[in-house]
Design an enzyme around this catalytic site. Structure first.
Site: not given
Ligand code: NAD
Length: 511
Positions: A194, A273, A307, A405
């Site tokens: 997804k 992550e 991240c 962040e």
């Molecule tokens: P997000 O958590 O909003 O979304 C990530 C994914 O989760 C999307 O596909 C979204 O549709 C899905 N999602 C949202 N709500 C959900 C739920 N209730 N149940 C299941 N899935 C759900 O994050 P984002 O805004 O897309 O990405 C940015 C974040 O990702 C930042 O906090 C960044 O630090 C983090 N990130 C971490 C790493 C790492 O390796 N630690 C790498 C890249 C990004």
């Protein structure tokens, strides 16, 4: 990729050819190899450079997830039995095909995310490397330890856990998807992916490539499945589905908390992550030229939507003012522009809602007493989701800009007095993903690194990824590690088998 000044024109023309297939259409799910738009519900996909409408995307429902999970379950029986060396060949074939479509992947990813092409040009190559790396480990994925005792022969072996869900964010979606899916496939798991709703397109290309190779190898169609959709609907259904045995998730820490709750009923194994507020600690004995280059690169590359970015710069007080001035000089010169222009260093952010978030900080920073040394607004003459590279100085640890962040091209600088002070500041946040230390004092580098609350620490270096090493964070930055064998521990069950040598005394009852 073209380098000269007219590179933008050339890149735009090529990108348009690759985007034509999406323009005006509804991007479907791929479930058991079939394209389907499911319930007919859709959401819009906008281009970050000007927020123009590119296409609509099928909005997956619990029904779509259910069909995908069943397809993954049906294919699992066949895929788990494919010998490791054949899985190795298949993963290499996927890597070959990713490389042959590298230009398309780079241009589509750049337009869909707003990430500058200078960084996305390598997206496909890095994605292919992930498939090759895990492909080469597929034959030994099940190997465990031999653990003999006096009367028994014990050995461990690993087997794939089953169908898994992979949920990815929008920042560098192609690389992150391959980073999760390649080890899952190498382990023998089948996958329901997804992708993030704000950047769904490169997942379409990746699924297409994987599906082609798997079909040519004679495998059933449900080994990889793609369901688009909104997190709270499609993502949620995936995390709650009983056939899905584990969720590999990359995204926000708050979403990680939701997923843990959602997965509780089915006792889902989770790998998270999550976010970061990573310190780069610059001591006064450091090579300051290299420290400057690395600090600027680690926060302003990839639009700061990264991240592992060095979003807090802790500088020893004796060099603080001079170093902050050098940072400001650099930040003012960062080239903001169209993501397909090879000269662009910072492109537009992913979405207007994210721009609102990033631009909510300058006012609070001023109100809390910090200085906006550079940026803090939108650049003139650019529409879309562009924001200025921003530098905050005079910050204190209590301020939002030092704790939250921001996930944009935004750096907060804080002074420190001595090692103890630097350590206190570095660790005094909810997150613990990465940290960067700049010093020529070898002993200090080691003991400081050992005291930091962070999963990954670089000394005198920017983030340089080495695939066998563990990748992941502490505290609110995550649970579990990716990379090398660590990924197999997540995607596989470890089984211990104990065989008696027929020599030990078995306790007797009822004799
Ligand atoms: P997000 O958590 O909003 O979304 C990530 C994914 O989760 C999307 O596909 C979204 O549709 C899905 N999602 C949202 N709500 C959900 C739920 N209730 N149940 C299941 N899935 C759900 O994050 P984002 O805004 O897309 O990405 C940015 C974040 O990702 C930042 O906090 C960044 O630090 C983090 N990130 C971490 C790493 C790492 O390796 N630690 C790498 C890249 C990004």
């Amino acid at each position: 990729m073209d380098k000269p000044a007219d590179g933008l024109t050339t890149n735009l023309a090529k990108a348009e050819r690759y985007l034509a297939r999406f323009r005006g259409s509804v991007v479907p799910h791929v479930i058991a190899g079939a394209h389907t738009t499911g319930s007919g519900e859709t959401f819009d996909n906008l281009l970050p450079v000007d927020n123009s409408h590119l296409c609509r995307v099928a909005a997956g429902t619990a029904d779509d997830i259910d069909r995908a999970a069943r397809a993954a379950q049906a294919a699992f029986a066949a895929w788990r039995r494919v010998p490791g060396d054949i899985r190795q060949d298949i993963l290499h074939a996927i890597a070959d095909r990713i490389e042959s479509r590298a230009e398309e992947i780079a241009l589509v990813e750049s337009m869909d995310t707003g990430q500058p092409i200078r960084y996305m040009a390598k997206a496909a190559i890095r994605g292919a490397e992930n498939f090759r790396f895990y492909g080469d480990r597929a034959p030994s994925a099940r190997d465990g330890l031999s653990l003999p005792s006096d009367a028994h022969m014990n050995y461990t072996t690993r087997e794939p856990i089953g169908p898994v869900g992979v949920i990815t964010p929008w920042n560098t979606p192609f690389m992150l998807s391959t980073w999760k899916i390649a080890p899952a496939l190498a382990a023998g798991c089948t996958v329901v992916h997804k992708p993030a709703e704000w950047s769904p397109l490169s997942a379409v290309l990746l699924t297409e490539i994987m599906h082609e190779v798997l079909t040519e190898a004679g495998l059933p169609p449900g080994v990889v499945n793609l369901v688009h959709g909104i997190g709270e609907t499609a993502g949620r259904a995936l995390t709650e589905h009983p056939l899905i045995k584990a969720i590999g998730f990359v995204g926000d820490s708050a979403t990680g908390r939701h997923i843990m709750r959602q997965g509780a009923e089915t006792l889902k194994r989770v790998h998270f992550e999550l976010g970061g507020k990573n310190p780069v600690v610059v001591f006064d004995d450091a090579d300051l030229d290299r420290a400057l280059d690395a600090t600027v690169f680690m926060i302003y590359s990839l639009n700061g939507e990264r991240c592992t970015s060095s979003s807090r710069c802790l500088v020893q007080r004796s060099i603080h003012d001079a170093f902050a001035a050098r940072l400001a000089e650099r930040v003012q010169k960062i080239v903001v522009g169209h993501p397909l222009d090879p000269r662009t260093e910072v492109g537009p952010l992913i979405h207007p809602r994210h721009v609102d978030k990033v631009l909510s900080f300058p006012d609070s920073a001023r109100a809390e007493g910090a200085t906006v040394a550079c940026g803090g607004g939108r650049p003139e003459g650019l529409g879309g989701n562009f924001v200025q590279p921003t530098l905050y100085t005079g910050a204190a640890q209590t301020m939002r800009i030092a704790r939250e962040e921001i996930f944009g091209p935004v750096l907060t600088v804080l002074p420190f007095d001595d090692e103890a002070d630097a350590l206190r500041l570095a660790n005094d946040v909810d997150y613990g993903l990465t940290a960067y230390i700049w010093t020529r004092n070898v002993g200090r580098a080691h003991h400081f690194a050992q005291s930091l609350d962070a999963g990954m620490i670089w000394v005198n270096s920017e983030n340089v990824r080495h695939l066998p090493t563990p990748f992941g964070g502490m505290k609110a930055s995550g649970i579990g590690r990716d990379g090398g064998d660590y990924s197999f521990d997540f995607y596989m069950e470890t089984k211990n088998i104990c065989v008696a040598l027929d020599t030990h005394k078995i306790p007797r009852m009822g004799v």
